[in-house]
Design a protein around this motif. Structure first.
Motif, PDB file in Angstrom:
ATOM      1  N   LEU A 161       0.821  -1.215   0.000  1.00  0.00           N
ATOM      2  CA  LEU A 161       0.000   0.000   0.000  1.00  0.00           C
ATOM      3  C   LEU A 161       0.852   1.260   0.000  1.00  0.00           C
ATOM      4  CD1 LEU A 161      -2.918  -0.890   2.461  1.00  0.00           C
ATOM      5  CD2 LEU A 161      -3.059  -0.525  -0.005  1.00  0.00           C
ATOM      6  N   ILE A 162       2.032   1.201   0.615  1.00  0.00           N
ATOM      7  CA  ILE A 162       2.927   2.365   0.603  1.00  0.00           C
ATOM      8  C   ILE A 162       3.236   2.765  -0.830  1.00  0.00           C
ATOM      9  CG2 ILE A 162       5.231   3.192   1.192  1.00  0.00           C
ATOM     10  CD1 ILE A 162       5.138   1.431   3.678  1.00  0.00           C
ATOM     11  N   TYR A 163       3.586   1.780  -1.666  1.00  0.00           N
ATOM     12  CA  TYR A 163       3.920   2.068  -3.056  1.00  0.00           C
ATOM     13  C   TYR A 163       2.687   2.543  -3.835  1.00  0.00           C
ATOM     14  CZ  TYR A 163       8.497  -0.029  -2.340  1.00  0.00           C
ATOM     15  OH  TYR A 163       9.768  -0.290  -1.893  1.00  0.00           O
ATOM     16  N   ILE A 164       1.536   1.958  -3.523  1.00  0.00           N
ATOM     17  CA  ILE A 164       0.301   2.388  -4.204  1.00  0.00           C
ATOM     18  C   ILE A 164      -0.012   3.837  -3.865  1.00  0.00           C
ATOM     19  CG2 ILE A 164      -2.192   2.038  -4.314  1.00  0.00           C
ATOM     20  CD1 ILE A 164      -1.664  -0.953  -3.926  1.00  0.00           C
ATOM     21  N   PHE A 165       0.061   4.194  -2.584  1.00  0.00           N
ATOM     22  CA  PHE A 165      -0.234   5.574  -2.179  1.00  0.00           C
ATOM     23  C   PHE A 165       0.779   6.556  -2.765  1.00  0.00           C
ATOM     24  CE2 PHE A 165      -2.470   3.700   1.690  1.00  0.00           C
ATOM     25  CZ  PHE A 165      -3.729   3.912   1.146  1.00  0.00           C
ATOM     26  N   GLU A 166       2.042   6.145  -2.843  1.00  0.00           N
ATOM     27  CA  GLU A 166       3.052   7.021  -3.436  1.00  0.00           C
ATOM     28  C   GLU A 166       2.754   7.261  -4.917  1.00  0.00           C
ATOM     29  OE1 GLU A 166       5.539   8.806  -2.431  1.00  0.00           O
ATOM     30  OE2 GLU A 166       5.497   8.259  -0.318  1.00  0.00           O
ATOM     31  N   GLU A 167       2.329   6.212  -5.614  1.00  0.00           N
ATOM     32  CA  GLU A 167       2.015   6.370  -7.034  1.00  0.00           C
ATOM     33  C   GLU A 167       0.766   7.226  -7.226  1.00  0.00           C
ATOM     34  OE1 GLU A 167       2.842   6.066 -11.002  1.00  0.00           O
ATOM     35  OE2 GLU A 167       4.065   5.399  -9.303  1.00  0.00           O
ATOM     36  N   VAL A 168      -0.237   7.009  -6.376  1.00  0.00           N
ATOM     37  CA  VAL A 168      -1.454   7.826  -6.450  1.00  0.00           C
ATOM     38  C   VAL A 168      -1.119   9.283  -6.166  1.00  0.00           C
ATOM     39  CG1 VAL A 168      -3.669   8.296  -5.329  1.00  0.00           C
ATOM     40  CG2 VAL A 168      -3.033   5.946  -5.898  1.00  0.00           C
ATOM     41  N   ARG A 169      -0.281   9.516  -5.159  1.00  0.00           N
ATOM     42  CA  ARG A 169       0.148  10.880  -4.841  1.00  0.00           C
ATOM     43  C   ARG A 169       0.855  11.531  -6.029  1.00  0.00           C
ATOM     44  NH1 ARG A 169       4.907  12.227  -5.555  1.00  0.00           N
ATOM     45  NH2 ARG A 169       5.642  10.373  -4.456  1.00  0.00           N
ATOM     46  N   SER A 170       1.729  10.758  -6.696  1.00  0.00           N
ATOM     47  CA  SER A 170       2.457  11.290  -7.847  1.00  0.00           C
ATOM     48  C   SER A 170       1.512  11.635  -8.994  1.00  0.00           C
ATOM     49  CB  SER A 170       3.503  10.267  -8.307  1.00  0.00           C
ATOM     50  OG  SER A 170       4.224  10.741  -9.416  1.00  0.00           O
ATOM     51  N   LEU A 171       0.510  10.789  -9.234  1.00  0.00           N
ATOM     52  CA  LEU A 171      -0.431  11.038 -10.320  1.00  0.00           C
ATOM     53  C   LEU A 171      -1.341  12.223 -10.027  1.00  0.00           C
ATOM     54  CD1 LEU A 171      -1.474   7.344 -11.151  1.00  0.00           C
ATOM     55  CD2 LEU A 171      -0.033   8.859 -12.547  1.00  0.00           C
ATOM     56  N   LEU A 172      -1.765  12.368  -8.787  1.00  0.00           N
ATOM     57  CA  LEU A 172      -2.708  13.437  -8.432  1.00  0.00           C
ATOM     58  C   LEU A 172      -2.025  14.779  -8.243  1.00  0.00           C
ATOM     59  CD1 LEU A 172      -5.092  11.650  -5.893  1.00  0.00           C
ATOM     60  CD2 LEU A 172      -5.565  12.248  -8.267  1.00  0.00           C
ATOM     61  N   TRP A 173      -0.873  14.788  -7.565  1.00  0.00           N
ATOM     62  CA  TRP A 173      -0.274  16.055  -7.133  1.00  0.00           C
ATOM     63  C   TRP A 173       1.150  16.276  -7.638  1.00  0.00           C
ATOM     64  CZ3 TRP A 173      -2.651  13.342  -2.675  1.00  0.00           C
ATOM     65  CH2 TRP A 173      -3.949  13.791  -2.416  1.00  0.00           C
ATOM     66  N   GLY A 174       1.724  15.310  -8.329  1.00  0.00           N
ATOM     67  CA  GLY A 174       3.068  15.484  -8.843  1.00  0.00           C
ATOM     68  C   GLY A 174       4.129  15.170  -7.801  1.00  0.00           C
ATOM     69  N   ASP A 175       5.375  15.458  -8.153  1.00  0.00           N
ATOM     70  CA  ASP A 175       6.507  15.108  -7.295  1.00  0.00           C
ATOM     71  C   ASP A 175       7.242  16.333  -6.753  1.00  0.00           C
ATOM     72  OD1 ASP A 175       6.161  12.311  -7.705  1.00  0.00           O
ATOM     73  OD2 ASP A 175       7.100  12.512  -9.676  1.00  0.00           O
ATOM     74  N   ASP A 176       6.651  17.492  -6.851  1.00  0.00           N
ATOM     75  CA  ASP A 176       7.302  18.703  -6.361  1.00  0.00           C
ATOM     76  C   ASP A 176       7.077  18.876  -4.856  1.00  0.00           C
ATOM     77  OD1 ASP A 176       8.150  19.368  -8.923  1.00  0.00           O
ATOM     78  OD2 ASP A 176       6.273  20.415  -9.375  1.00  0.00           O
ATOM     79  N   VAL A 177       7.902  19.717  -4.278  1.00  0.00           N
ATOM     80  CA  VAL A 177       7.728  20.106  -2.880  1.00  0.00           C
ATOM     81  C   VAL A 177       6.821  21.331  -2.835  1.00  0.00           C
ATOM     82  CG1 VAL A 177       8.898  20.892  -0.786  1.00  0.00           C
ATOM     83  CG2 VAL A 177      10.002  19.205  -2.285  1.00  0.00           C
ATOM     84  N   HIS A 178       5.853  21.317  -1.923  1.00  0.00           N
ATOM     85  CA  HIS A 178       4.876  22.401  -1.843  1.00  0.00           C
ATOM     86  C   HIS A 178       4.869  23.020  -0.442  1.00  0.00           C
ATOM     87  CE1 HIS A 178       3.245  21.059  -5.696  1.00  0.00           C
ATOM     88  NE2 HIS A 178       3.183  19.836  -5.196  1.00  0.00           N
ATOM     89  N   ALA A 179       4.527  24.288  -0.401  1.00  0.00           N
ATOM     90  CA  ALA A 179       4.350  24.989   0.872  1.00  0.00           C
ATOM     91  C   ALA A 179       2.869  25.281   1.077  1.00  0.00           C
ATOM     92  CB  ALA A 179       5.148  26.296   0.873  1.00  0.00           C
TER      93      ALA A 179
END
Length: 287
Positions: A103-121
């Motif tokens: 699930l860790i890898y699934i959530f990381e991939e979902v996060r990448s697809l939805l919000w990208g891989d940038d750092v946000h404030a």
């Protein structure tokens, strides 16, 4: 260290400890009551932080983002418990570890697809974007006090839920003896679903309120997961009271260790855990 600096570090340790408690309380409930080793718990913290960033931009208010994010995280917890976790309660811990690790890898991939891989404030709310002066040169951010206050309120609410309500009585009974609780007519599946959703909600709230001071970035759940397990082990698996005391101890040791003994700061928390386990192998408090 003068008194003003000591006070700032004390408040920082309190804030950090209470934030750890928010995470560890959900983990110790899931681990101690349901018997599930949930390595994906840190991912809920990460998802909460990303929801805070996304919804704060959408609604223009972090407070609204926290409310909406909390509701969605609880729904996510109910969905995950119904679709996945309830099928693993009586399976080996290795199966649970493999499930949650995946699930860790699934959530990381979902996060990448939805919000990208940038750092946000995440923008701090204007109503809390000020500081309390302690001396002519030192002040303390009001938002950190808000974080501590909200965590304290949630800790009190969790205590009242577990200790003073019929639902809490059923949760404690299910943790003590699942089969007997079911024989008494309690819907243990519903109780477990509520507990899991509660744990997910607490982790997500921790991520949402921490987002303005820690930023939002990929993999941020992994760093807090290890510390959560340290808190759970020190406090005693399944003990919410133990999680609170252990989280405050860890927050104090980690914060003051970085200030007073920076060379050993990375070891001090684990030395504390080793010392506790040496004298109380089951942790400070039993379930």
């Amino acid at each position: 260290m003068d008194f003003a600096n000591f006070l700032i570090q004390l408040l920082n340790s309190l804030q950090y400890g209470l934030l750890l408690f928010m995470l560890a309380a959900g983990l110790t409930l899931i681990f101690g009551i349901m018997g599930v080793v949930n390595l994906a718990h840190g991912s809920f913290y990460m998802l909460g932080a990303y929801m805070a960033w996304s919804f704060a931009a959408t609604f223009g208010s972090l407070f609204v983002a926290i409310v909406v994010g909390t509701a969605l995280s609880i729904l996510l917890g109910l969905l995950l418990e119904w679709s996945l976790f309830r099928h693993f309660y009586k399976r080996d811990h290795l199966d649970q570890v493999l499930l949650t690790f995946g699930l860790i890898y699934i959530f990381e991939e979902v996060r990448s697809l939805l919000w990208g891989d940038d750092v946000h404030a995440v923008q701090m709310p204007e109503v809390l974007n000020w500081s309390i002066p302690l001396t002519d040169n030192l002040s303390y951010p009001a938002y950190r006090l808000f974080m501590s206050g909200l965590c304290i309120l949630l800790a009190i609410g969790l205590y009242l839920l577990i200790s003073k309500t019929r639902l809490g009585m059923k949760i404690r009974a299910g943790a003590f003896n699942r089969d007997m609780t079911e024989a008494m007519g309690v819907n243990i599946r519903l109780i477990y679903a509520v507990v899991f959703a509660l744990g997910v909600g607490l982790a997500a709230i921790a991520g949402m309120i921490a987002a303005p001071i820690s930023s939002v970035y990929p993999g941020m759940g992994g760093s807090v997961l290890i510390m959560c397990f340290v808190v759970v082990v020190i406090g005693g698996i399944g003990s919410v009271r133990g999680a609170l005391i252990a989280a405050l101890l860890v927050g104090f040791v980690d914060t003051f260790g970085k200030v007073l003994i920076p060379q050993l700061a990375g070891m001090l928390v684990y030395m504390l855990m080793a010392a506790v386990l040496l004298y109380k192998p089951e942790g400070l408090f039993k379930q």
